[in-house]
Design a protein around this motif. Structure first.
Motif, mmCIF file in Angstrom:
data_model
loop_
_atom_site.group_PDB
_atom_site.id
_atom_site.type_symbol
_atom_site.label_atom_id
_atom_site.label_comp_id
_atom_site.label_asym_id
_atom_site.label_seq_id
_atom_site.Cartn_x
_atom_site.Cartn_y
_atom_site.Cartn_z
ATOM 1 N N VAL A 142 0.571 -1.050 -0.084
ATOM 2 C CA VAL A 142 -0.050 -0.214 0.138
ATOM 3 C C VAL A 142 0.417 1.397 -0.332
ATOM 4 N N VAL A 143 1.803 1.087 1.203
ATOM 5 C CA VAL A 143 2.626 2.847 1.012
ATOM 6 C C VAL A 143 3.202 3.026 -0.565
ATOM 7 N N LEU A 144 3.998 0.997 -0.982
ATOM 8 C CA LEU A 144 4.902 1.764 -2.300
ATOM 9 C C LEU A 144 3.548 1.976 -3.652
ATOM 10 N N LEU A 145 2.389 1.681 -3.564
ATOM 11 C CA LEU A 145 1.492 2.472 -4.762
ATOM 12 C C LEU A 145 0.838 4.030 -3.520
ATOM 13 N N SER A 146 1.094 4.353 -2.840
ATOM 14 C CA SER A 146 0.777 5.437 -2.698
ATOM 15 C C SER A 146 1.797 6.574 -3.213
ATOM 16 N N PRO A 147 1.283 7.883 -4.029
ATOM 17 C CA PRO A 147 2.436 8.195 -3.924
ATOM 18 C C PRO A 147 2.449 10.057 -3.211
ATOM 19 N N GLU A 148 1.063 9.677 -2.357
ATOM 20 C CA GLU A 148 1.355 10.887 -0.427
ATOM 21 C C GLU A 148 2.137 10.624 -0.285
ATOM 22 N N LEU A 149 2.188 9.595 0.002
ATOM 23 C CA LEU A 149 3.099 9.035 0.869
ATOM 24 C C LEU A 149 4.753 8.608 0.392
ATOM 25 N N ASP A 150 5.168 9.382 -0.775
ATOM 26 C CA ASP A 150 6.466 9.504 -1.016
ATOM 27 C C ASP A 150 7.043 10.059 -0.659
ATOM 28 N N GLY A 151 7.174 11.571 0.344
ATOM 29 C CA GLY A 151 8.020 11.856 1.432
ATOM 30 C C GLY A 151 8.578 10.840 2.176
ATOM 31 N N TRP A 152 7.513 10.005 2.961
ATOM 32 C CA TRP A 152 8.405 9.048 3.946
ATOM 33 C C TRP A 152 9.474 8.049 3.389
ATOM 34 N N TRP A 153 9.360 8.293 1.737
ATOM 35 C CA TRP A 153 10.526 6.999 1.372
ATOM 36 C C TRP A 153 11.909 7.119 0.539
ATOM 37 N N LEU A 154 10.013 7.657 -0.109
ATOM 38 C CA LEU A 154 11.014 7.345 -2.062
ATOM 39 C C LEU A 154 11.830 8.814 -2.289
#
Length: 245
Positions: A142-154
């Motif tokens: 779910v995290v990998l497919l969530s562009p909203e969460l890119d700031g956390w890991w990507l």
């Protein structure tokens, strides 16, 4: 009768446990519906600008109820995610510059990743497991497919890549404005407000370690100025900041 109640409670615990990831996503999405600006959501294309705030909040309440319903049955949530998938497909075509309003207050349009996440949630709702490794894998997916969460890991990974591999990383020197603009275009800050920009570069000046760049913008139908602060003597796109005035 007591045995029946125990079996019912056990069933609810198992059902709720295996759908923990789905429940967290629904509750997270509900919180966003009460904090984000609905006027930037693609939903206003469906219900109108004068009703979008009410509709946004109603969706938030519905997502809370769907999370609670997972203790009893997964089917309402599954149907909801199917509908959400259709909404995201529509939003990507009809309102590509509007935010989907899914899991973040940040401006995040519907993307292929968002659609894939909604499709994954349909499967997780119906097929999720109680095994901890499987639940962890579901959460990671779910995290990998969530562009909203890119700031956390990507973005941290990209920052590390820049520091290790980019020839300009960590080197202090004066760079031309054109290079600053290129760095700006690589930043998340620029991408987050790009749909609002209405001009090319208007003005630029230096303030200490920062180079300031301004663009005209459109914020909620009113004229505004997007002001970017870009590192002046180093290449660190993730440090770019933006403000709308």
């Amino acid at each position: 009768m007591a045995a029946g109640h125990q079996r019912g409670r056990r069933r609810d615990r198992v059902l709720g446990g295996r759908l923990m990831v789905v429940a967290v996503v629904l509750l997270w999405a509900a919180v966003v519906k009460f904090r984000a600006d609905p006027r930037r959501s693609a939903l206003k294309r469906l219900v109108g600008a004068d009703r979008v705030t009410t509709a946004f909040r109603v969706v938030g309440v519905l997502e809370i109820l769907l999370a609670a319903s997972l203790l009893v049955t997964p089917w309402p949530a599954a149907v909801w995610f199917v509908a959400l998938t259709g909404y995201l497909v529509w939003a990507r075509k009809a309102a590509p510059d509007e935010s989907c309003g899914c899991l973040s207050e940040k401006h995040t349009p519907a993307t292929i990743r968002s659609i894939a996440r909604a499709t994954l949630l349909v499967a997780l709702t119906l097929l999720a497991s109680t095994q901890v490794p499987v639940l962890a894998a579901e959460a990671v997916a779910v995290v990998l497919l969530s562009p909203e969460l890119d700031g956390w890991w990507l973005m941290p990974l990209r920052r590390l890549k820049v520091r290790l591999l980019h020839p300009l990383a960590g080197r202090g020197f004066e760079v031309p404005v054109a290079s600053t603009v290129q760095q700006l275009h690589k930043s998340q800050a620029y991408r987050s407000v790009y749909p609002l920009l209405r001009s090319d570069l208007l003005d630029t000046w230096d303030e200490g370690e920062w180079r300031i760049l301004t663009y005209s913008a459109d914020q909620d139908g009113e004229r505004a100025t997007a002001v970017f602060a870009v590192p002046r003597t180093r290449y660190e796109p993730d440090q770019v900041r933006v403000a709308l005035a």
